[in-house]
Design a protein around this motif. Structure first.
Motif, PDB file in Angstrom:
ATOM      1  N   THR A 281      -2.217 -26.008   3.118  1.00 41.44           N
ATOM      2  CA  THR A 281      -2.904 -25.899   1.980  1.00 41.44           C
ATOM      3  C   THR A 281      -2.566 -24.566   1.170  1.00 41.44           C
ATOM      4  OG1 THR A 281      -4.735 -24.778   2.935  1.00 41.44           O
ATOM      5  CG2 THR A 281      -4.696 -27.356   3.046  1.00 41.44           C
ATOM      6  N   ALA A 282      -3.035 -24.749   0.046  1.00 42.73           N
ATOM      7  CA  ALA A 282      -2.739 -23.433  -0.685  1.00 42.73           C
ATOM      8  C   ALA A 282      -3.515 -22.041  -0.389  1.00 42.73           C
ATOM      9  CB  ALA A 282      -3.188 -23.371  -2.231  1.00 42.73           C
ATOM     10  N   ALA A 283      -4.515 -22.510   0.285  1.00 39.60           N
ATOM     11  CA  ALA A 283      -5.504 -21.264   0.975  1.00 39.60           C
ATOM     12  C   ALA A 283      -4.827 -20.647   2.289  1.00 39.60           C
ATOM     13  CB  ALA A 283      -6.827 -21.873   1.434  1.00 39.60           C
ATOM     14  N   GLU A 284      -3.723 -21.445   2.800  1.00 40.59           N
ATOM     15  CA  GLU A 284      -3.152 -20.741   3.736  1.00 40.59           C
ATOM     16  C   GLU A 284      -1.629 -20.036   3.249  1.00 40.59           C
ATOM     17  OE1 GLU A 284      -2.727 -24.040   7.120  1.00 40.59           O
ATOM     18  OE2 GLU A 284      -3.381 -24.951   5.551  1.00 40.59           O
ATOM     19  N   THR A 285      -1.662 -19.813   2.075  1.00 39.55           N
ATOM     20  CA  THR A 285      -0.377 -19.242   1.482  1.00 39.55           C
ATOM     21  C   THR A 285      -0.881 -17.868   1.089  1.00 39.55           C
ATOM     22  OG1 THR A 285      -0.629 -20.032  -0.974  1.00 39.55           O
ATOM     23  CG2 THR A 285       0.804 -21.428   0.709  1.00 39.55           C
ATOM     24  N   LEU A 286       0.004 -16.947   0.959  1.00 41.41           N
ATOM     25  CA  LEU A 286      -0.223 -15.697   0.831  1.00 41.41           C
ATOM     26  C   LEU A 286       0.693 -15.271  -0.546  1.00 41.41           C
ATOM     27  CD1 LEU A 286      -1.346 -12.700   1.086  1.00 41.41           C
ATOM     28  CD2 LEU A 286       0.399 -12.361   2.923  1.00 41.41           C
ATOM     29  N   LYS A 287      -0.142 -14.949  -1.588  1.00 42.98           N
ATOM     30  CA  LYS A 287       0.379 -14.535  -2.965  1.00 42.98           C
ATOM     31  C   LYS A 287       0.199 -13.167  -3.261  1.00 42.98           C
ATOM     32  CE  LYS A 287      -1.932 -16.324  -6.480  1.00 42.98           C
ATOM     33  NZ  LYS A 287      -2.182 -17.498  -7.461  1.00 42.98           N
ATOM     34  N   ASN A 288       1.651 -12.861  -3.366  1.00 35.62           N
ATOM     35  CA  ASN A 288       1.772 -11.244  -3.626  1.00 35.62           C
ATOM     36  C   ASN A 288       2.031 -11.039  -5.288  1.00 35.62           C
ATOM     37  OD1 ASN A 288       1.473 -10.418  -0.771  1.00 35.62           O
ATOM     38  ND2 ASN A 288       3.364 -11.597  -0.536  1.00 35.62           N
ATOM     39  N   VAL A 289       0.955 -10.152  -5.698  1.00 33.99           N
ATOM     40  CA  VAL A 289       1.064  -9.965  -7.194  1.00 33.99           C
ATOM     41  C   VAL A 289       1.522  -8.577  -7.173  1.00 33.99           C
ATOM     42  CG1 VAL A 289      -0.218  -9.902  -9.214  1.00 33.99           C
ATOM     43  CG2 VAL A 289      -0.565 -11.801  -7.635  1.00 33.99           C
ATOM     44  N   LEU A 290       2.376  -8.121  -7.932  1.00 29.33           N
ATOM     45  CA  LEU A 290       2.747  -6.774  -8.238  1.00 29.33           C
ATOM     46  C   LEU A 290       2.243  -6.128  -9.519  1.00 29.33           C
ATOM     47  CD1 LEU A 290       4.688  -4.893  -6.501  1.00 29.33           C
ATOM     48  CD2 LEU A 290       4.347  -6.897  -5.702  1.00 29.33           C
ATOM     49  N   VAL A 291       1.615  -5.125  -9.665  1.00 28.51           N
ATOM     50  CA  VAL A 291       1.053  -4.341 -10.538  1.00 28.51           C
ATOM     51  C   VAL A 291       1.702  -3.065 -10.474  1.00 28.51           C
ATOM     52  CG1 VAL A 291      -1.121  -5.857 -10.601  1.00 28.51           C
ATOM     53  CG2 VAL A 291      -1.082  -3.774  -9.554  1.00 28.51           C
ATOM     54  N   LYS A 292       1.331  -2.212 -11.749  1.00 30.77           N
ATOM     55  CA  LYS A 292       1.468  -0.804 -11.530  1.00 30.77           C
ATOM     56  C   LYS A 292       0.202  -0.118 -11.808  1.00 30.77           C
ATOM     57  CE  LYS A 292       3.834  -1.149 -16.078  1.00 30.77           C
ATOM     58  NZ  LYS A 292       4.875  -1.085 -16.845  1.00 30.77           N
ATOM     59  N   THR A 293       0.019   1.214 -11.285  1.00 32.79           N
ATOM     60  CA  THR A 293      -0.979   1.829 -11.629  1.00 32.79           C
ATOM     61  C   THR A 293      -0.771   3.140 -11.931  1.00 32.79           C
ATOM     62  OG1 THR A 293      -1.334   2.644  -9.450  1.00 32.79           O
ATOM     63  CG2 THR A 293      -2.325   0.563  -9.653  1.00 32.79           C
ATOM     64  N   LYS A 294      -1.814   3.853 -12.825  1.00 30.09           N
ATOM     65  CA  LYS A 294      -1.477   5.079 -13.120  1.00 30.09           C
ATOM     66  C   LYS A 294      -2.828   5.831 -13.285  1.00 30.09           C
ATOM     67  CE  LYS A 294      -0.208   6.243 -17.460  1.00 30.09           C
ATOM     68  NZ  LYS A 294       0.882   6.174 -18.631  1.00 30.09           N
ATOM     69  N   THR A 295      -3.018   6.959 -12.314  1.00 32.59           N
ATOM     70  CA  THR A 295      -4.009   7.665 -12.067  1.00 32.59           C
ATOM     71  C   THR A 295      -4.316   8.595 -13.405  1.00 32.59           C
ATOM     72  OG1 THR A 295      -2.945   9.310 -10.973  1.00 32.59           O
ATOM     73  CG2 THR A 295      -4.319   7.710  -9.591  1.00 32.59           C
ATOM     74  N   PRO A 296      -5.523   8.950 -13.606  1.00 35.80           N
ATOM     75  CA  PRO A 296      -5.737   9.730 -14.806  1.00 35.80           C
ATOM     76  C   PRO A 296      -4.967  11.015 -14.874  1.00 35.80           C
ATOM     77  CG  PRO A 296      -7.713   9.096 -13.906  1.00 35.80           C
ATOM     78  CD  PRO A 296      -6.693   8.618 -13.059  1.00 35.80           C
ATOM     79  N   GLY A 297      -4.474  11.190 -16.022  1.00 29.33           N
ATOM     80  CA  GLY A 297      -3.270  12.446 -16.127  1.00 29.33           C
ATOM     81  C   GLY A 297      -2.253  12.431 -15.569  1.00 29.33           C
ATOM     82  N   ALA A 298      -1.783  11.373 -14.861  1.00 31.27           N
ATOM     83  CA  ALA A 298      -0.359  11.139 -14.285  1.00 31.27           C
ATOM     84  C   ALA A 298       0.475  10.547 -15.572  1.00 31.27           C
ATOM     85  CB  ALA A 298      -0.310  10.047 -13.111  1.00 31.27           C
ATOM     86  N   THR A 299       1.809  10.822 -15.443  1.00 29.18           N
ATOM     87  CA  THR A 299       2.531  10.367 -16.315  1.00 29.18           C
ATOM     88  C   THR A 299       3.261   9.222 -15.998  1.00 29.18           C
ATOM     89  OG1 THR A 299       4.148  12.198 -15.519  1.00 29.18           O
ATOM     90  CG2 THR A 299       3.043  12.501 -17.539  1.00 29.18           C
ATOM     91  N   GLU A 300       3.379   8.997 -14.714  1.00 29.60           N
ATOM     92  CA  GLU A 300       4.410   7.914 -13.817  1.00 29.60           C
ATOM     93  C   GLU A 300       3.305   6.955 -13.346  1.00 29.60           C
ATOM     94  OE1 GLU A 300       7.775   7.784 -13.587  1.00 29.60           O
ATOM     95  OE2 GLU A 300       7.797   9.563 -15.026  1.00 29.60           O
ATOM     96  N   TRP A 301       4.278   5.529 -13.594  1.00 32.03           N
ATOM     97  CA  TRP A 301       3.482   4.309 -13.100  1.00 32.03           C
ATOM     98  C   TRP A 301       3.860   4.338 -11.499  1.00 32.03           C
ATOM     99  CZ3 TRP A 301      -0.208   1.588 -15.382  1.00 32.03           C
ATOM    100  CH2 TRP A 301      -0.253   1.478 -17.119  1.00 32.03           C
ATOM    101  N   THR A 302       2.656   3.750 -10.854  1.00 39.74           N
ATOM    102  CA  THR A 302       3.284   3.648  -9.363  1.00 39.74           C
ATOM    103  C   THR A 302       3.015   2.211  -9.026  1.00 39.74           C
ATOM    104  OG1 THR A 302       2.108   5.728  -8.886  1.00 39.74           O
ATOM    105  CG2 THR A 302       2.650   4.380  -6.883  1.00 39.74           C
ATOM    106  N   LEU A 303       4.014   1.590  -8.130  1.00 38.85           N
ATOM    107  CA  LEU A 303       3.725   0.140  -7.723  1.00 38.85           C
ATOM    108  C   LEU A 303       2.669  -0.015  -6.955  1.00 38.85           C
ATOM    109  CD1 LEU A 303       7.509  -0.748  -7.519  1.00 38.85           C
ATOM    110  CD2 LEU A 303       6.088  -1.308  -9.487  1.00 38.85           C
ATOM    111  N   LEU A 304       2.120  -1.269  -6.960  1.00 33.49           N
ATOM    112  CA  LEU A 304       1.373  -1.653  -5.775  1.00 33.49           C
ATOM    113  C   LEU A 304       1.374  -3.137  -5.736  1.00 33.49           C
ATOM    114  CD1 LEU A 304      -1.597  -0.587  -4.394  1.00 33.49           C
ATOM    115  CD2 LEU A 304      -2.780  -1.562  -6.375  1.00 33.49           C
TER     116      LEU A 304
END
Ligand code: ATP
Ligand code: MG
Length: 579
Positions: A281-304
């Motif tokens: 079932t779909a509930a047994e699959t693991l979906k991995n969504v890639l986003v990028k984050t940037k902490t306040p003041g940072a200039t670069e994005w970091t993958l998550l």
């Protein structure tokens, strides 16, 4: 006071404003309460100002009743205090910034924690001075990304903000409880239907936090509730993790060629047709969504990497709340191109770990659970990848969507969803601002005690729209008595001298009895006057017309529509009893 419609600064409109989507916005504009100046910026005309002042008064009375003291800060503020707490940067594009003639930075205050903390620090020094609670009713400025619905979400708006200062955590809890009770009294007096939900703390950082949401289908906030009394913002709902399981004896992970299965649906269909000897079932699959984050003041994005069970979407609002104050964005094509180890549609925990990408997962993904997930190779998935054996997430995160029917975290039953508008927020800030401002009291032993703060907000101008949102019909507004612009709307329905003189006399007597009277003495037809009376929404409409000849007036209850003939002789007594 007696106000004459013939000279009142008011023009009602027949048409809804083109940009108005919600009833409160349409009606407040049509009935001449507010006028738009720029996006999210409104003027208050006489009727609107009366309601706004009345709401303020209710708020003020209840704040005074808990011993809070009113002060008033400027809206134009220097940069430095906001720099000290990091919020000059954290607010990003959400505040209005400006420069003076000497090129010094200023902002228009979006909320005033810094100023309150600094002011208390300036005046108080001994433990004997505490606790203290201060408040203001003041204009706030936020450059909202989506100003909407008229005064519901403005870029300039009126807020009551208060702040408690205590020596101890117990003191803070007490101040918090007092505010919470005062807010209940305020919203009860305003006749609102609302819920209190536990909230995330957002950009503020801190501990206990609850929001008051007025129930409205047009609301921007979705909340969930259970039959057992649980209520929470969707952002604050926590997922109950299943117990961890033993990894011993679980089948080994196997990679499979799964052509053309970039979505969960295509993957599940493929696996179930692949003769693997079991159904998936779909509930047994693991979906991995890639986003990028940037902490306040940072200039670069970091993958998550964010892992959720494949039968659920990632809820961006929950994800944002979980990562706040960091910014979050989805990856674009250029990001994928820059990181070829990310195989779109087939991302697994393996490549993330191998490339040092932080990987956070839904709380349901506990050690000992087995998953079907991407094998980091196009058209390939791996089956029976076991958490705690084959991969180890860096942390858990509340990012998966919450669904109706999910269990409430406190075991009080299945969740159902509804919509609301935030009208108030109570929040135990703790020592964050006191730390930034070094706000201490000198203790009895001459040692410094770090002060702990609470912050509490009510959307005063928003409340005018929220009341309108909950209290109107197809003809117009219907104000509760606490905040109505007038107690009585007296319509002169006829031109004869007898009617005019009778109505004028009644108006004068009602005025003398202390009622706020709006007298429609215009030379318009009764039909126009009645329509305006319904639109404006004063709860008691009095019609002085032909009945005067036989010594009666008609009293109409705007809310129920009920009409009663009242002898003129009883009118003042009856209306002032009602008013
Ligand atoms: P929201 O989630 O609606 O943006 P917030 O959480 O940013 O609100 P707070 O900082 O808690 O708001 O402000 C206290 C109160 O001020 C809110 O509960 C709300 O009633 C009101 N308020 C906040 N932003 C606005 C706005 N743009 N226009 C009118 N009222 C607002
Ligand atoms: Mg809030």
């Amino acid at each position: 006071m007696l106000t004459r419609m013939s000279s009142l600064f008011l023009r009602t409109l027949r048409e809804d404003p083109a940009d108005a989507e919600v009833p409160s916005h349409k009606l407040l504009a049509r009935a001449g309460y507010v006028r738009r100046v720029a996006p999210g910026i409104y003027s208050w005309l006489p009727l609107g100002l009366r309601v706004l002042r009345a709401v303020e008064q209710v708020v003020r009375e209840e704040m005074d009743a808990i011993g809070a003291q009113e002060i008033h800060f400027p809206a134009l503020l220097p940069r430095e205090p906001y720099e000290a707490t990091g919020r000059w940067t954290e607010y990003g594009p959400n505040i209005f910034r400006l420069k003076d003639r000497k090129n010094a930075d200023y902002l228009l205050g979006p909320t005033h924690e810094e100023l309150f903390a600094l002011t208390v620090k300036g005046e108080y020094s001994s433990y004997k001075d505490y606790p203290v609670t201060l408040y203001q009713i003041q204009t706030k400025y936020r450059d909202e990304a989506r100003p909407r619905a008229g005064i519901l979400r403005g870029r300039e708006f009126v807020m009551k903000d208060s702040y408690s200062f205590d020596l101890t955590d117990e003191g803070l809890s007490e101040s918090y409880a007092k505010h919470r009770a005062a807010y209940q009294r305020i919203f009860d007096r305003l006749g609102l239907e609302y819920v209190i939900v536990s909230a995330t703390s957002g950009a503020m950082g801190g501990s206990a936090s609850e929001e008051f949401l007025a129930i409205a289908p047009t609301g921007e906030d979705t909340f969930v509730q259970s039959p057992g009394g649980y209520a929470a913002n969707v952002e604050a709902v926590t997922t109950t993790a299943p117990p961890a399981r033993d990894v011993d004896g679980l089948p080994a992970a196997q990679a499979h060629h799964t052509p053309n299965t970039p979505t969960i649906e295509t993957l599940v269909d493929f696996l179930n047709g692949a003769g693997l000897g079991r159904t998936f079932t779909a509930a047994e699959t693991l979906k991995n969504v890639l986003v990028k984050t940037k902490t306040p003041g940072a200039t670069e994005w970091t993958l998550l990497g964010v892992g959720v069970p494949g039968d659920r979407e990632v809820d961006m609002k929950r994800l944002e709340a979980a990562l706040s104050p960091a910014e979050v964005a989805l990856l674009d094509e250029a990001d994928f191109a820059r990181h070829p180890f990310l195989v779109k549609g087939y991302i697994g925990p393996g490549a993330l770990a191998a490339n040092g990408v932080r990987y956070v997962v839904d709380p349901r993904i506990v050690p000992g659970t087995a998953w079907v997930t991407g094998a980091d190779k196009a058209d390939h998935h791996v089956v029976d990848l076991v958490c705690g054996r084959d991969f180890t997430p860096d942390a858990t995160i509340e990012a998966a969507e919450v669904r109706e029917g999910d269990p409430a975290p406190d075991g009080s039953g299945p969740l159902s969803a509804a919509r609301g508008i935030e009208i108030g927020h109570v929040f135990q800030l703790g020592r964050k601002y006191a730390d930034a401002m070094q706000l201490d009291a000198l203790g009895p032993d001459s040692k410094p005690i770090r002060i702990t703060m609470g912050s509490y907000g009510v959307g005063v101008s928003r409340l005018v729209a929220v009341i309108a949102e909950q209290s109107h019909d197809e003809h117009g507004l219907v104000w509760p008595k606490e905040v109505t612009p007038f107690d009585v709307h007296l319509v002169i329905a006829g031109k004869s001298e007898e009617i005019v003189a009778g109505a004028e006399q009644l108006a004068a007597e009602l005025d003398a009895a202390g009622l706020q009277v709006l007298l429609d003495d215009r030379k318009a037809s009764p039909g126009v006057k009645f329509a305006d009376a319904e639109l404006i929404g004063v709860p008691t409409i009095v019609v002085a017309g032909r009945g005067l000849a036989s010594g009666t007036i008609e009293v109409k209850d705007r809310r129920s529509g009920e009409r009663t003939e009242v002898p003129l002789a009883d009118a003042v007594a009856q209306l002032s009893g009602r008013g």
